[in-house]
Design a protein around this motif. Structure first.
Motif, PDB file in Angstrom:
ATOM      1  N   GLU A 245       4.212  -4.082   5.368  1.00 55.11           N
ATOM      2  CA  GLU A 245       3.359  -5.018   4.633  1.00 55.11           C
ATOM      3  C   GLU A 245       4.162  -5.878   3.662  1.00 55.11           C
ATOM      4  OE1 GLU A 245       0.825  -3.366   1.244  1.00 55.11           O
ATOM      5  OE2 GLU A 245       1.311  -1.509   2.313  1.00 55.11           O
ATOM      6  N   SER A 246       5.437  -5.505   3.463  1.00 59.38           N
ATOM      7  CA  SER A 246       6.310  -6.304   2.595  1.00 59.38           C
ATOM      8  C   SER A 246       7.049  -7.385   3.368  1.00 59.38           C
ATOM      9  CB  SER A 246       7.321  -5.392   1.895  1.00 59.38           C
ATOM     10  OG  SER A 246       6.664  -4.427   1.109  1.00 59.38           O
ATOM     11  N   GLY A 247       6.705  -7.538   4.646  1.00 65.44           N
ATOM     12  CA  GLY A 247       7.281  -8.626   5.425  1.00 65.44           C
ATOM     13  C   GLY A 247       8.180  -8.198   6.573  1.00 65.44           C
ATOM     14  N   LEU A 248       8.494  -6.904   6.670  1.00 68.04           N
ATOM     15  CA  LEU A 248       9.342  -6.408   7.759  1.00 68.04           C
ATOM     16  C   LEU A 248       8.442  -5.815   8.834  1.00 68.04           C
ATOM     17  CD1 LEU A 248      11.294  -6.775   5.366  1.00 68.04           C
ATOM     18  CD2 LEU A 248      12.554  -4.791   6.194  1.00 68.04           C
ATOM     19  N   LYS A 249       7.991  -6.652   9.732  1.00 65.14           N
ATOM     20  CA  LYS A 249       6.970  -6.304  10.708  1.00 65.14           C
ATOM     21  C   LYS A 249       7.348  -5.074  11.531  1.00 65.14           C
ATOM     22  CE  LYS A 249       4.259  -8.221  14.528  1.00 65.14           C
ATOM     23  NZ  LYS A 249       4.089  -9.357  15.477  1.00 65.14           N
ATOM     24  N   ASP A 250       6.389  -4.137  11.626  1.00 64.10           N
ATOM     25  CA  ASP A 250       6.501  -2.929  12.461  1.00 64.10           C
ATOM     26  C   ASP A 250       7.637  -1.997  12.046  1.00 64.10           C
ATOM     27  OD1 ASP A 250       4.347  -3.825  14.006  1.00 64.10           O
ATOM     28  OD2 ASP A 250       5.667  -4.922  15.382  1.00 64.10           O
ATOM     29  N   PHE A 251       8.171  -2.165  10.850  1.00 61.63           N
ATOM     30  CA  PHE A 251       9.246  -1.269  10.408  1.00 61.63           C
ATOM     31  C   PHE A 251       8.666   0.112  10.131  1.00 61.63           C
ATOM     32  CE2 PHE A 251      13.629  -1.156   8.746  1.00 61.63           C
ATOM     33  CZ  PHE A 251      13.636   0.110   8.196  1.00 61.63           C
ATOM     34  N   GLU A 252       9.144   1.105  10.864  1.00 62.51           N
ATOM     35  CA  GLU A 252       8.622   2.464  10.690  1.00 62.51           C
ATOM     36  C   GLU A 252       9.700   3.492  10.986  1.00 62.51           C
ATOM     37  OE1 GLU A 252       4.799   5.163  12.088  1.00 62.51           O
ATOM     38  OE2 GLU A 252       5.792   3.897  13.588  1.00 62.51           O
ATOM     39  N   ILE A 253       9.888   4.412  10.062  1.00 65.76           N
ATOM     40  CA  ILE A 253      10.745   5.578  10.274  1.00 65.76           C
ATOM     41  C   ILE A 253      10.024   6.775   9.675  1.00 65.76           C
ATOM     42  CG2 ILE A 253      12.983   6.663   9.894  1.00 65.76           C
ATOM     43  CD1 ILE A 253      14.117   3.864   9.323  1.00 65.76           C
ATOM     44  N   ILE A 254       9.704   7.752  10.520  1.00 64.71           N
ATOM     45  CA  ILE A 254       9.038   8.976  10.072  1.00 64.71           C
ATOM     46  C   ILE A 254       9.962  10.150  10.361  1.00 64.71           C
ATOM     47  CG2 ILE A 254       7.047  10.498  10.341  1.00 64.71           C
ATOM     48  CD1 ILE A 254       6.328   7.844   9.070  1.00 64.71           C
ATOM     49  N   ASN A 255      10.170  10.972   9.364  1.00 70.78           N
ATOM     50  CA  ASN A 255      11.011  12.161   9.525  1.00 70.78           C
ATOM     51  C   ASN A 255      10.115  13.371   9.767  1.00 70.78           C
ATOM     52  OD1 ASN A 255      13.544  13.458   9.568  1.00 70.78           O
ATOM     53  ND2 ASN A 255      13.276  14.145   7.455  1.00 70.78           N
ATOM     54  N   VAL A 256      10.269  13.993  10.916  1.00 74.99           N
ATOM     55  CA  VAL A 256       9.476  15.166  11.279  1.00 74.99           C
ATOM     56  C   VAL A 256      10.353  16.411  11.139  1.00 74.99           C
ATOM     57  CG1 VAL A 256       8.147  16.309  13.091  1.00 74.99           C
ATOM     58  CG2 VAL A 256       8.102  13.813  12.905  1.00 74.99           C
TER      59      VAL A 256
END
Length: 329
Positions: A245-256
């Motif tokens: 939402e800060s402008g970096l579209k689709d940026f996602e990193i989830i640590n499982v």
């Protein structure tokens, strides 16, 4: 002579029948009852990491459930690869388990000659919890959000540094650099505490870490929260925006963070371990342990769900590593 042979043959047949009736006839050994001895939870990081905290929370409770001691062993090094490699080669009998994070399980993708194959060399038992990374900046630079950070970096080309622990930590910083289109230097540190000191002092300017690892420095004002790496805001820090939402579209990193056994571990053992650990982490005490440390619970504790998460991450980061130009070591 013929009569003698007949008697010998008859005696042999009687001996076989007797052995079958009394159960003394030689046969394949019975499968070992699980657990037959202490169970080892191997943590591929030093004490204090989120994987270590989970292992030490589980150990006494899992011991009570299994009726055998459960021992935590820390075997750090090479971003978790050393410890994970030990479990990958262990006997597939359920007595040696790995407590690992996504960063460890994806690290072989960064090697020319991988120490193990995440998808092929492990039997997923359970994903215990997950969390996004929190991006923070040093209070020594005049930025309070991602837009200001990007503006500052472009106004000072080559002067913005990101603290990294090497391995997958480099990948996270490089993903941000690539998505934001910045000149961002990556500064290596030997451990999380050292990296934190570097950012507080201003030797490095940003770092990606779990919220729980930085909470005191954030509360003291030494570090400023910039964004989280999930697509939705974190319940732990709901006022902090996502990078997306800060402008970096689709940026996602989830640590499982989860538990794995060596590949080939019999399914009844995997299911037993899954059932016992799921009961621990889904209990009120278990959920409190998870959320009090800034982590999120998992909606599905099944081995299949964890296997799908690992496979999806493997596919994603193979592509990402090529996109960001990571040079394999």
């Amino acid at each position: 002579m013929t009569l003698s042979r007949s008697w010998k043959r008859a005696a042999g047949m009687l001996a076989c029948l007797s052995a079958l009736m009394t159960g003394t006839f030689s046969a394949a050994p019975a499968q070992e009852t699980f657990p037959a001895r202490p169970v080892q939870l191997l943590v591929p990081f030093p004490p204090g990491a989120s994987t270590d905290l989970l292992a030490r929370f589980l150990a006494p409770k899992l011991s009570a459930a299994l009726g055998q001691p459960v021992v935590v062993e820390n075997r750090g090094g090479a971003g978790g690869l050393i410890g994970a490699g030990v479990v990958a080669k262990a006997a597939p009998d359920g007595h040696t388990l790995l407590v690992a994070s996504s960063t460890t399980m994806q690290s072989p993708l960064l090697q020319k000659n991988p120490a193990f194959d995440t998808v092929k060399d492990f039997a997923p038992v359970i994903a215990a919890f997950q969390h996004p990374f929190l991006m923070v900046s040093s209070a020594t630079i005049p930025v309070h959000n991602i837009a200001e950070l990007i503006q500052y970096a472009k106004a000072n080309p080559g002067k913005l540094n990101a603290a990294s622990l090497g391995g997958f930590s480099d990948v996270i910083s490089m993903m941000f650099r690539h998505a934001a289109g910045l000149q961002l230097q990556i500064v290596p540190y030997r451990g999380g505490a050292e990296a934190m000191i570097g950012v507080v002092r201003g030797d490095a300017h940003i770092v990606f870490n779990p919220y729980s690892a930085m909470q005191p420095q954030i509360q003291s004002g030494q570090l400023r929260m910039m964004a989280v790496t999930s697509l939705q805001r974190s319940p732990t820090v709901p006022d902090v925006p996502t990078l997306a939402e800060s402008g970096l579209k689709d940026f996602e990193i989830i640590n499982v963070v989860g538990i794995l056994a060596p590949a080939g571990t019999p399914q009844p053992i995997v299911q037993r371990l899954n059932r016992e650990i799921a009961a621990i982490v889904s209990s009120p005490e278990g959920r409190k342990f998870i959320t009090d440390r800034g982590n999120d619970t998992i909606p599905d504790y099944s081995p299949d769900h964890y296997a799908k998460l690992l496979k999806a991450a493997d596919t994603k980061y193979r592509r990402v590593i090529d996109e960001i130009g990571f040079v394999k070591q």
